[in-house]
Write a protein that holds these residues in place. Structure first.
Motif, mmCIF file in Angstrom:
data_model
loop_
_atom_site.group_PDB
_atom_site.id
_atom_site.type_symbol
_atom_site.label_atom_id
_atom_site.label_comp_id
_atom_site.label_asym_id
_atom_site.label_seq_id
_atom_site.Cartn_x
_atom_site.Cartn_y
_atom_site.Cartn_z
ATOM 1 N N ARG A 48 -2.526 0.576 -6.963
ATOM 2 C CA ARG A 48 -1.430 1.175 -6.199
ATOM 3 C C ARG A 48 -1.614 2.689 -6.090
ATOM 4 N N LEU A 49 -1.984 3.312 -7.186
ATOM 5 C CA LEU A 49 -2.204 4.759 -7.152
ATOM 6 C C LEU A 49 -3.308 5.112 -6.168
ATOM 7 N N ARG A 50 -4.424 4.415 -6.243
ATOM 8 C CA ARG A 50 -5.532 4.691 -5.329
ATOM 9 C C ARG A 50 -5.114 4.466 -3.876
ATOM 10 N N SER A 51 -4.279 3.456 -3.646
ATOM 11 C CA SER A 51 -3.842 3.159 -2.286
ATOM 12 C C SER A 51 -2.985 4.278 -1.712
ATOM 13 N N VAL A 52 -2.003 4.755 -2.467
ATOM 14 C CA VAL A 52 -1.124 5.793 -1.919
ATOM 15 C C VAL A 52 -1.877 7.112 -1.776
ATOM 16 N N LEU A 53 -2.813 7.369 -2.668
ATOM 17 C CA LEU A 53 -3.626 8.578 -2.509
ATOM 18 C C LEU A 53 -4.452 8.498 -1.237
ATOM 19 N N ALA A 54 -5.004 7.320 -0.955
ATOM 20 C CA ALA A 54 -5.788 7.142 0.267
ATOM 21 C C ALA A 54 -4.901 7.265 1.497
ATOM 22 N N GLY A 55 -3.749 6.631 1.456
ATOM 23 C CA GLY A 55 -2.882 6.623 2.619
ATOM 24 C C GLY A 55 -2.360 7.999 3.003
ATOM 25 N N PHE A 56 -2.059 8.814 2.007
ATOM 26 C CA PHE A 56 -1.460 10.122 2.270
ATOM 27 C C PHE A 56 -2.432 11.276 2.027
ATOM 28 N N ARG A 57 -3.711 10.977 1.966
ATOM 29 C CA ARG A 57 -4.682 12.040 1.652
ATOM 30 C C ARG A 57 -4.693 13.153 2.698
ATOM 31 N N GLY A 58 -4.324 12.843 3.942
ATOM 32 C CA GLY A 58 -4.282 13.873 4.972
ATOM 33 C C GLY A 58 -3.219 14.922 4.715
ATOM 34 N N SER A 59 -2.255 14.623 3.872
ATOM 35 C CA SER A 59 -1.193 15.575 3.533
ATOM 36 C C SER A 59 -1.408 16.213 2.166
ATOM 37 N N LEU A 60 -2.530 15.881 1.530
ATOM 38 C CA LEU A 60 -2.793 16.350 0.172
ATOM 39 C C LEU A 60 -4.110 17.111 0.118
ATOM 40 N N ASP A 61 -4.475 17.542 -1.061
ATOM 41 C CA ASP A 61 -5.757 18.201 -1.291
ATOM 42 C C ASP A 61 -6.835 17.115 -1.250
ATOM 43 N N GLU A 62 -7.500 16.970 -0.099
ATOM 44 C CA GLU A 62 -8.403 15.837 0.085
ATOM 45 C C GLU A 62 -9.563 15.788 -0.910
ATOM 46 N N GLU A 201 5.168 -0.658 0.503
ATOM 47 C CA GLU A 201 6.114 -0.842 -0.596
ATOM 48 C C GLU A 201 6.487 0.494 -1.229
ATOM 49 N N ALA A 202 5.542 1.413 -1.310
ATOM 50 C CA ALA A 202 5.835 2.730 -1.877
ATOM 51 C C ALA A 202 6.818 3.492 -0.989
ATOM 52 N N VAL A 203 6.620 3.388 0.318
ATOM 53 C CA VAL A 203 7.543 4.034 1.254
ATOM 54 C C VAL A 203 8.942 3.428 1.130
ATOM 55 N N ALA A 204 9.012 2.107 1.068
ATOM 56 C CA ALA A 204 10.307 1.424 0.969
ATOM 57 C C ALA A 204 11.052 1.825 -0.295
ATOM 58 N N ALA A 205 10.321 1.991 -1.397
ATOM 59 C CA ALA A 205 10.960 2.372 -2.655
ATOM 60 C C ALA A 205 11.449 3.814 -2.624
ATOM 61 N N GLU A 214 10.241 -2.164 10.073
ATOM 62 C CA GLU A 214 8.790 -2.133 10.254
ATOM 63 C C GLU A 214 8.060 -2.044 8.917
ATOM 64 N N VAL A 215 8.606 -1.243 8.008
ATOM 65 C CA VAL A 215 7.979 -1.094 6.690
ATOM 66 C C VAL A 215 8.005 -2.425 5.949
ATOM 67 N N SER A 216 9.129 -3.113 5.999
ATOM 68 C CA SER A 216 9.240 -4.411 5.336
ATOM 69 C C SER A 216 8.275 -5.428 5.940
ATOM 70 N N ALA A 217 8.179 -5.446 7.266
ATOM 71 C CA ALA A 217 7.274 -6.387 7.929
ATOM 72 C C ALA A 217 5.825 -6.119 7.549
ATOM 73 N N LEU A 218 5.445 -4.857 7.489
ATOM 74 C CA LEU A 218 4.070 -4.513 7.143
ATOM 75 C C LEU A 218 3.760 -4.848 5.685
ATOM 76 N N ALA A 219 4.724 -4.607 4.810
ATOM 77 C CA ALA A 219 4.512 -4.939 3.401
ATOM 78 C C ALA A 219 4.326 -6.445 3.223
ATOM 79 N N GLU A 220 5.173 -7.225 3.869
ATOM 80 C CA GLU A 220 5.102 -8.676 3.728
ATOM 81 C C GLU A 220 3.833 -9.240 4.357
ATOM 82 N N ALA A 221 3.469 -8.742 5.539
ATOM 83 C CA ALA A 221 2.274 -9.244 6.208
ATOM 84 C C ALA A 221 1.007 -8.819 5.466
ATOM 85 N N GLY A 222 0.975 -7.586 4.974
ATOM 86 C CA GLY A 222 -0.169 -7.148 4.178
ATOM 87 C C GLY A 222 -0.320 -7.978 2.922
ATOM 88 N N ASP A 223 0.814 -8.310 2.311
ATOM 89 C CA ASP A 223 0.807 -9.160 1.124
ATOM 90 C C ASP A 223 0.266 -10.550 1.461
#
Length: 292
Positions: A48-62, A201-205, A214-223
């Motif tokens: 989960r940590l690696r996923s959120v870092l990857a997803g938001f890396r454009g807003s962070l210190d890449e 799921e991180a966004v939803a929380a 849309e967030v719920s649909a993407l979380a469920e479909a990705g799952d």
């Protein structure tokens, strides 16, 4: 009455990253102590940590993000060695118990030996957790989280979430198109589905009202993509392991009927063809379009 404004991007990303790091850290000690499901929970939180870092890396210190992702990918692979053996032993015990077998040569090969291997692998994890590389990994994460800086922190979080989730949804669809039946392409699709799920799921929380449908649909479909492909892969991996043990049992002059029965029923249950994914992939496409 005006609707509540979206949170700032900086607040949202900071909340998501810090929560992921804290949850991962909270599972580290239980993993070391080998509490039930402790290894699985810690491995999941690493992912989960690696996923959120990857997803938001454009807003962070890449560069810092990529360094952390490499380090925790390495740790995740080490956790995976022990987890795979743990899963094998549990699946074998369940299959044997269903056949009224709780001891004997087959139980020793399929359950006792993997459990002993797991104990050795877990002991190795405990050792590696105290190595300089592990301490450096934890130090870098603590520094990153403690000094977290988000690019365009005052921008609208809703716009950022739409951008990130559309990108992740396209990534899943692209991996689906690239799938050619090989293990590598199926695994790539499975990982893409998992990352989409974890980010959604991180966004939803962190912001339950932000693009909620849309967030719920993407979380469920990705799952669904992740779980269906995972179950298919796990069944084939288990069947292959049973077949290997059957060969060894045969060479030792032991009966192999139970191995053959377990392998056959496992493959029959999962089916000859990979699972159908048209429905979750369509939901991902629809949710992506709804995000703009």
């Amino acid at each position: 009455m005006s609707s509540r404004p979206d949170p700032r991007a900086g607040d949202l990303v900071s909340d998501i990253v810090r929560t992921a790091a804290a949850e991962m850290e909270s599972t580290h000690r239980p993993m070391l102590e080998d509490v039930p499901d402790g290894l699985h929970q810690h491995r999941t939180r690493v992912r989960r940590l690696r996923s959120v870092l990857a997803g938001f890396r454009g807003s962070l210190d890449e560069p810092a993000v990529e360094r952390l992702r490499v380090l925790y990918a390495e740790w995740g692979r080490q956790l995976g060695v022990a987890r795979d053996v743990e899963v094998l032993a549990a699946a074998a015990e369940k299959a044997l118990e269903a056949r009224g077998i709780a001891d004997g040569p087959a139980f020793e090969r399929l359950v006792d030996e993997p459990r002993a291997e797991y104990a050795r692998a877990h002991a190795r994890l405990v050792e590696m957790s105290d190595l300089r590389r592990a301490r450096e990994r934890a130090r870098l994460l603590a520094h990153f989280v403690g000094d977290l800086r988000v690019t365009d922190a005052d921008s609208d979080a809703g716009v950022l979430v739409s951008t990130v989730l559309r990108h992740e949804a396209r990534r899943v669809r692209r991996r689906a198109r690239e799938r050619d039946g090989t293990d590598a392409t199926v695994h790539a699709l499975r990982k893409a589905g998992r990352r989409l799920r974890y980010i959604a799921e991180a966004v939803a929380a962190a912001a339950p009202d932000l693009h909620a449908a849309e967030v719920s649909a993407l979380a469920e479909a990705g799952d669904a993509v992740h779980d269906r492909l995972g179950a298919y892969r796990d069944a084939h991996t288990f069947a292959a392991a049973v077949r290997r043990h059957a060969v060894l049992a045969g060479r030792a002059g032991e009966p192999t009927d139970v191995y053959d029965d377990i392998e056959r029923s496992t493959l029959e249950d999962i089916g000859a063809e990979p699972p159908a994914l048209a429905e979750p992939l369509a939901r991902i496409r629809e949710a992506r379009r709804a995000l703009g």
